[in-house]
Design a protein around this motif. Structure first.
Motif, mmCIF file in Angstrom:
data_model
loop_
_atom_site.group_PDB
_atom_site.id
_atom_site.type_symbol
_atom_site.label_atom_id
_atom_site.label_comp_id
_atom_site.label_asym_id
_atom_site.label_seq_id
_atom_site.Cartn_x
_atom_site.Cartn_y
_atom_site.Cartn_z
ATOM 1 N N ALA A 153 65.895 72.510 -13.066
ATOM 2 C CA ALA A 153 67.267 72.676 -13.547
ATOM 3 C C ALA A 153 67.466 71.920 -14.863
ATOM 4 O O ALA A 153 68.107 72.426 -15.800
ATOM 5 C CB ALA A 153 68.248 72.173 -12.492
ATOM 6 N N PHE A 154 66.908 70.726 -14.946
ATOM 7 C CA PHE A 154 67.010 69.945 -16.177
ATOM 8 C C PHE A 154 66.255 70.635 -17.313
ATOM 9 O O PHE A 154 66.753 70.721 -18.440
ATOM 10 C CB PHE A 154 66.465 68.539 -15.945
ATOM 11 C CG PHE A 154 66.659 67.609 -17.102
ATOM 12 C CD1 PHE A 154 67.865 66.941 -17.279
ATOM 13 C CD2 PHE A 154 65.649 67.408 -18.030
ATOM 14 C CE1 PHE A 154 68.060 66.081 -18.357
ATOM 15 C CE2 PHE A 154 65.826 66.554 -19.112
ATOM 16 C CZ PHE A 154 67.032 65.887 -19.275
ATOM 17 N N CYS A 155 65.059 71.146 -16.997
ATOM 18 C CA CYS A 155 64.270 71.855 -18.012
ATOM 19 C C CYS A 155 65.019 73.070 -18.543
ATOM 20 O O CYS A 155 65.016 73.334 -19.754
ATOM 21 C CB CYS A 155 62.926 72.290 -17.428
ATOM 22 S SG CYS A 155 61.764 70.942 -17.121
ATOM 23 N N ARG A 156 65.628 73.819 -17.634
ATOM 24 C CA ARG A 156 66.343 75.023 -18.068
ATOM 25 C C ARG A 156 67.478 74.662 -19.024
ATOM 26 O O ARG A 156 67.699 75.356 -20.029
ATOM 27 C CB ARG A 156 66.890 75.784 -16.860
ATOM 28 C CG ARG A 156 67.562 77.102 -17.241
ATOM 29 C CD ARG A 156 67.850 77.974 -16.061
ATOM 30 N NE ARG A 156 68.897 77.427 -15.195
ATOM 31 C CZ ARG A 156 69.423 78.090 -14.167
ATOM 32 N NH1 ARG A 156 68.985 79.304 -13.858
ATOM 33 N NH2 ARG A 156 70.353 77.526 -13.417
ATOM 34 N N LYS A 157 68.201 73.590 -18.738
ATOM 35 C CA LYS A 157 69.280 73.162 -19.636
ATOM 36 C C LYS A 157 68.742 72.775 -21.007
ATOM 37 O O LYS A 157 69.426 72.933 -22.018
ATOM 38 C CB LYS A 157 70.037 71.972 -19.027
ATOM 39 C CG LYS A 157 70.937 72.344 -17.858
ATOM 40 C CD LYS A 157 71.862 71.212 -17.476
ATOM 41 C CE LYS A 157 71.099 70.030 -16.913
ATOM 42 N NZ LYS A 157 72.015 68.954 -16.428
ATOM 43 N N GLU A 158 67.488 72.310 -21.030
ATOM 44 C CA GLU A 158 66.870 71.886 -22.288
ATOM 45 C C GLU A 158 66.121 73.013 -22.991
ATOM 46 O O GLU A 158 65.550 72.809 -24.069
ATOM 47 C CB GLU A 158 65.924 70.715 -22.029
ATOM 48 C CG GLU A 158 66.619 69.451 -21.574
ATOM 49 C CD GLU A 158 67.569 68.908 -22.617
ATOM 50 O OE1 GLU A 158 67.173 68.840 -23.799
ATOM 51 O OE2 GLU A 158 68.711 68.554 -22.261
ATOM 52 N N GLY A 159 66.088 74.180 -22.356
ATOM 53 C CA GLY A 159 65.527 75.346 -23.037
ATOM 54 C C GLY A 159 64.050 75.586 -22.838
ATOM 55 O O GLY A 159 63.429 76.327 -23.606
ATOM 56 N N VAL A 160 63.443 74.951 -21.806
ATOM 57 C CA VAL A 160 62.040 75.240 -21.472
ATOM 58 C C VAL A 160 61.970 75.628 -19.992
ATOM 59 O O VAL A 160 62.873 75.327 -19.220
ATOM 60 C CB VAL A 160 61.109 74.038 -21.755
ATOM 61 C CG1 VAL A 160 61.068 73.714 -23.226
ATOM 62 C CG2 VAL A 160 61.506 72.830 -20.925
ATOM 63 N N LYS A 161 60.887 76.295 -19.616
ATOM 64 C CA LYS A 161 60.709 76.754 -18.244
ATOM 65 C C LYS A 161 59.684 75.873 -17.539
ATOM 66 O O LYS A 161 58.554 75.713 -18.024
ATOM 67 C CB LYS A 161 60.227 78.210 -18.234
ATOM 68 C CG LYS A 161 59.868 78.760 -16.863
ATOM 69 C CD LYS A 161 61.083 79.057 -16.015
ATOM 70 C CE LYS A 161 60.695 79.772 -14.720
ATOM 71 N NZ LYS A 161 61.846 80.158 -13.905
ATOM 72 N N LEU A 162 60.059 75.320 -16.396
ATOM 73 C CA LEU A 162 59.137 74.530 -15.596
ATOM 74 C C LEU A 162 58.245 75.455 -14.775
ATOM 75 O O LEU A 162 58.724 76.385 -14.126
ATOM 76 C CB LEU A 162 59.895 73.588 -14.660
ATOM 77 C CG LEU A 162 59.040 72.725 -13.726
ATOM 78 C CD1 LEU A 162 58.189 71.731 -14.520
ATOM 79 C CD2 LEU A 162 59.928 71.980 -12.725
ATOM 80 N N ILE A 163 56.937 75.197 -14.824
ATOM 81 C CA ILE A 163 56.000 75.916 -13.978
ATOM 82 C C ILE A 163 55.174 74.907 -13.183
ATOM 83 O O ILE A 163 54.898 73.807 -13.654
ATOM 84 C CB ILE A 163 55.061 76.855 -14.779
ATOM 85 C CG1 ILE A 163 54.402 76.128 -15.954
ATOM 86 C CG2 ILE A 163 55.825 78.078 -15.263
ATOM 87 C CD1 ILE A 163 53.421 76.986 -16.755
ATOM 88 N N TYR A 164 54.816 75.298 -11.981
ATOM 89 C CA TYR A 164 54.052 74.434 -11.084
ATOM 90 C C TYR A 164 52.662 75.010 -10.905
ATOM 91 O O TYR A 164 52.500 76.187 -10.590
ATOM 92 C CB TYR A 164 54.755 74.323 -9.726
ATOM 93 C CG TYR A 164 53.926 73.615 -8.691
ATOM 94 C CD1 TYR A 164 53.797 72.230 -8.716
ATOM 95 C CD2 TYR A 164 53.260 74.330 -7.699
ATOM 96 C CE1 TYR A 164 53.011 71.573 -7.774
ATOM 97 C CE2 TYR A 164 52.482 73.684 -6.756
ATOM 98 C CZ TYR A 164 52.364 72.308 -6.794
ATOM 99 O OH TYR A 164 51.585 71.675 -5.865
#
Length: 285
Positions: A153-164
């Motif tokens: 959620a934090f990454c999305r607000k910052e404009g990047v996509k988190l991947i695991y």
């Protein structure tokens, strides 16, 4: 014909000459839209000794996307690094973060800032724990998912996509269930994608094809990594036993857009990077 085209065509001819595995399965009409590489472990000392020349060669082979965290060793600022990569036709695609950062906004913000400075679209978490991950229960895996959702959620607000990024630990039977299923049930797909490592799911005794069908649209990135049939250790892509054509036929189902070559411990990094590109460029499925 320019130098890149010459090298790519020579590479394809070399594949035909040496008879890399899987070619008999390559009977379709589709081809991968692009290929990339994670340069840190795959490039090894060959890359570290002369990163500028290594990057030029990687680009000439037909790779267009890079996965790396931190500095490539070029002695350049992030902005200069991005400009240099662009001049070679390379895109800095994926950076790195950690599970510790999922509960530390300041640390995650620092990791994201490094990605954004390079123009990277994704940020990858490579390990679900802050320890060795042994003796975990399903409730622990649910907490991993909660941590990733928070970080995503934090990454999305910052404009990047988190991947695991998975390993085989997610596929070890735990309390009668496979932890990867627990993760997929708990993860919010809008916040966290899967960087699907095709070697590690196979090493874990499961089928990549079955898991793509089970969780469609969840895998924006594939780690394209092969396995030696003799001892189930790492192999250069195209020289092992993983059936890549069968997997790539499901790219649309998976949601896969990016295909990142990896080998954790190549004996000859340059040769492995070359043969992997050769195989993937000629592959039809």
């Amino acid at each position: 014909m320019n130098r890149r085209q010459f090298i790519q065509q020579a590479s394809i001819a070399a594949v035909s000459a040496i008879g890399i595995n899987h070619l008999s399965a390559c009977s379709g009409e589709k081809k991968l839209p692009r290929i990339g590489i994670i340069v840190g472990n795959t490039g090894g000392e060959w890359f570290k000794n002369n990163p500028r020349e290594a990057l030029k060669h990687i680009a000439e082979l037909g790779y267009t996307e890079l996965e790396f965290g931190g500095d490539l060793g070029l002695g350049l600022t992030p902005a200069e690094t991005g400009k240099y990569l662009k001049s070679l036709g390379l895109k800095a695609l994926i950076g790195s973060t950690s599970m510790a950062a999922m509960n530390d906004t300041e640390l995650l913000a620092s990791d994201i800032a490094k990605c954004k400075a390079l123009g990277q679209d994704f940020i990858a978490c490579y390990w679900p724990w802050t320890d060795d991950g042994q003796n975990k229960l399903l409730d622990d895996w649910k907490q991993v998912a909660a941590n990733l959702n928070r970080g995503g959620a934090f990454c999305r607000k910052e404009g990047v996509k988190l991947i695991y990024h998975n390993h085989d630990i997610e596929f070890r039977l735990t309390e009668g269930k496979i932890p990867f299923d627990t993760l997929m049930a708990e993860l919010d797909p809008a916040l966290v994608g899967i960087e699907f490592d095709l070697y590690w799911i196979t090493k874990g005794g499961q089928s990549a094809v079955e898991y793509i069908r089970k969780y469609p649209g969840r895998y924006p990135v594939f780690h394209v990594k092969d396995m030696r049939e003799s001892d189930r250790d790492f192999a250069c892509v195209g020289s092992g036993c993983i059936d890549f054509p069968a997997i790539f036929k499901l790219n649309a189902t998976a949601g896969a857009k990016h295909f990142i070559v990896e080998h954790d411990q190549p004996e000859d990094p340059k040769s492995c990077i070359e043969s992997s590109a050769q195989y993937l460029l000629q592959l039809r499925y």
